[in-house]
Design a protein around this motif. Structure first.
Motif, short mmCIF file in Angstrom:
data_model
loop_
_atom_site.label_atom_id
_atom_site.label_comp_id
_atom_site.label_asym_id
_atom_site.label_seq_id
_atom_site.Cartn_x
_atom_site.Cartn_y
_atom_site.Cartn_z
N TRP A 54 1.12 -1.13 0.10
CA TRP A 54 0.04 0.27 -0.11
C TRP A 54 0.84 1.24 -0.23
CZ3 TRP A 54 -0.60 4.23 3.51
CH2 TRP A 54 0.30 4.08 4.63
N SER A 55 0.46 2.79 -0.72
CA SER A 55 1.22 3.41 -0.46
C SER A 55 0.20 4.73 -0.82
CB SER A 55 1.87 3.40 -1.70
OG SER A 55 1.31 3.64 -2.93
N ALA A 56 0.36 6.22 -0.96
CA ALA A 56 -0.14 6.52 0.41
C ALA A 56 0.29 8.08 0.07
CB ALA A 56 -1.30 6.96 0.60
N PHE A 69 4.04 4.38 2.56
CA PHE A 69 4.01 3.40 2.66
C PHE A 69 4.31 1.74 3.12
CE2 PHE A 69 8.88 3.75 2.50
CZ PHE A 69 9.27 2.87 2.99
N GLY A 70 3.79 0.49 2.69
CA GLY A 70 3.94 -0.71 3.14
C GLY A 70 3.27 -2.02 3.51
N GLU A 71 3.31 -2.65 3.59
CA GLU A 71 2.97 -4.23 3.52
C GLU A 71 1.88 -4.19 4.13
OE1 GLU A 71 4.78 -8.35 3.23
OE2 GLU A 71 5.49 -6.97 1.64
N TYR A 72 0.45 -5.08 3.15
CA TYR A 72 0.25 -5.89 4.31
C TYR A 72 0.18 -7.21 5.03
CZ TYR A 72 -3.78 -2.69 2.60
OH TYR A 72 -4.26 -1.44 2.55
N THR A 73 0.35 -7.31 6.16
CA THR A 73 0.51 -8.94 6.48
C THR A 73 -0.30 -9.54 6.87
OG1 THR A 73 0.21 -7.34 9.16
CG2 THR A 73 2.48 -7.36 7.20
N GLU A 74 -1.53 -8.42 7.39
CA GLU A 74 -3.24 -9.42 7.56
C GLU A 74 -4.51 -9.30 7.14
OE1 GLU A 74 -5.51 -11.99 12.24
OE2 GLU A 74 -3.60 -10.54 11.68
N VAL A 75 -4.78 -10.20 6.04
CA VAL A 75 -6.13 -9.12 5.88
C VAL A 75 -6.71 -10.68 5.83
CG1 VAL A 75 -7.62 -9.08 3.68
CG2 VAL A 75 -4.57 -8.36 4.07
N ALA A 82 -3.71 -5.87 9.15
CA ALA A 82 -2.34 -6.01 9.84
C ALA A 82 -1.79 -5.39 8.40
CB ALA A 82 -2.50 -6.71 10.22
N PHE A 83 -0.55 -4.50 8.50
CA PHE A 83 0.26 -3.88 7.42
C PHE A 83 1.13 -2.60 8.76
CE2 PHE A 83 -3.37 -0.89 9.02
CZ PHE A 83 -2.57 0.56 9.16
N THR A 84 2.14 -2.73 7.73
CA THR A 84 3.09 -2.15 8.04
C THR A 84 3.06 -0.89 7.54
OG1 THR A 84 4.43 -2.69 6.15
CG2 THR A 84 4.76 -4.67 8.11
N PRO A 92 14.91 0.22 6.88
CA PRO A 92 13.91 -0.38 6.51
C PRO A 92 12.60 -0.59 7.08
CG PRO A 92 15.12 -0.82 8.73
CD PRO A 92 15.61 0.74 8.02
N PRO A 93 11.92 -1.69 6.82
CA PRO A 93 10.37 -1.59 7.14
C PRO A 93 10.32 -1.86 8.10
CG PRO A 93 10.72 -2.94 5.01
CD PRO A 93 12.02 -2.73 5.52
N TYR A 94 9.44 -0.56 9.18
CA TYR A 94 8.66 -1.15 10.73
C TYR A 94 8.57 -3.07 10.33
CZ TYR A 94 7.81 -0.02 15.11
OH TYR A 94 7.91 -0.07 16.73
N PRO A 95 9.35 -3.37 11.57
CA PRO A 95 8.70 -4.97 11.50
C PRO A 95 7.81 -5.77 12.03
CG PRO A 95 10.54 -4.54 12.77
CD PRO A 95 10.18 -2.99 12.01
N GLU A 96 7.03 -4.25 13.40
CA GLU A 96 5.72 -4.95 13.89
C GLU A 96 5.11 -4.06 13.36
OE1 GLU A 96 5.89 -5.34 18.35
OE2 GLU A 96 8.20 -4.29 18.05
N PRO A 97 3.49 -4.68 12.50
CA PRO A 97 2.47 -4.40 11.95
C PRO A 97 1.19 -3.05 13.00
CG PRO A 97 2.16 -6.26 12.42
CD PRO A 97 3.46 -6.48 12.91
#
Length: 152
Positions: A54-56, A69-75, A82-84, A92-97
């Motif tokens: 995702w990004s905005a 920006f980030g990534e969905y970790t649970e849908v 849940a998303f980073t 680096p991407p934040y490890p905890e969503p």
């Protein structure tokens, strides 16, 4: 582990509609950043699936732009999302969503957002809380204006 930031809001809208506010680009653009910040719908990309990106872009009143920006970790529609998230492409991407849970209740939906504390200071945590409250005030107006089905 330090206490996370938890923000709970109740909306007079069905759970599916509150879920849609998070997962439909046009809705996300309308509330993300509050009414004082422009999020052009064309800059919002939501690939709402586990592993999807995702990004905005937030265009701030002072002329600055923040690229989120980030990534969905649970849908798990319409129960849990849940998303980073990050606004620093060099980091680096934040490890905890961030986790958003949606629970049906009489007359609407209870939404609970939990964001890990990470290395944020107490002051930064309070600023984030205030920002989320502003976001969700705008979301509440969006949900009221577009009705239960999301239409205008």
């Amino acid at each position: 582990m330090a206490d996370p930031l938890i923000v709970t809001r109740r909306f007079k809208a069905p759970r599916e509609r509150v879920w849609a506010a998070w997962t439909r680009p046009e809705d996300f653009a309308a509330w993300f950043g509050t009414e004082a910040v422009e999020v052009p719908p064309a800059t919002v990309s939501l690939d709402v699936r586990t592993g999807g990106a995702w990004s905005a872009e937030m265009h701030l009143p002072d002329g600055d732009t923040v690229h989120w920006f980030g990534e969905y970790t649970e849908v798990d529609p319409p129960h849990r999302l849940a998303f980073t998230m990050n606004d620093d492409p060099a980091a680096p991407p934040y490890p905890e969503p961030v986790v958003v849970e949606f629970r049906e209740m009489d007359g609407g939906t209870e939404m609970r957002l939990t964001q890990p504390r990470g290395d944020f200071s107490d002051e930064e945590m309070e600023e984030m809380r205030a920002s989320y409250q502003g976001f969700f005030d705008t979301m509440e107006k969006l949900l009221a204006s577009r009705g239960a089905d999301g239409g205008a």
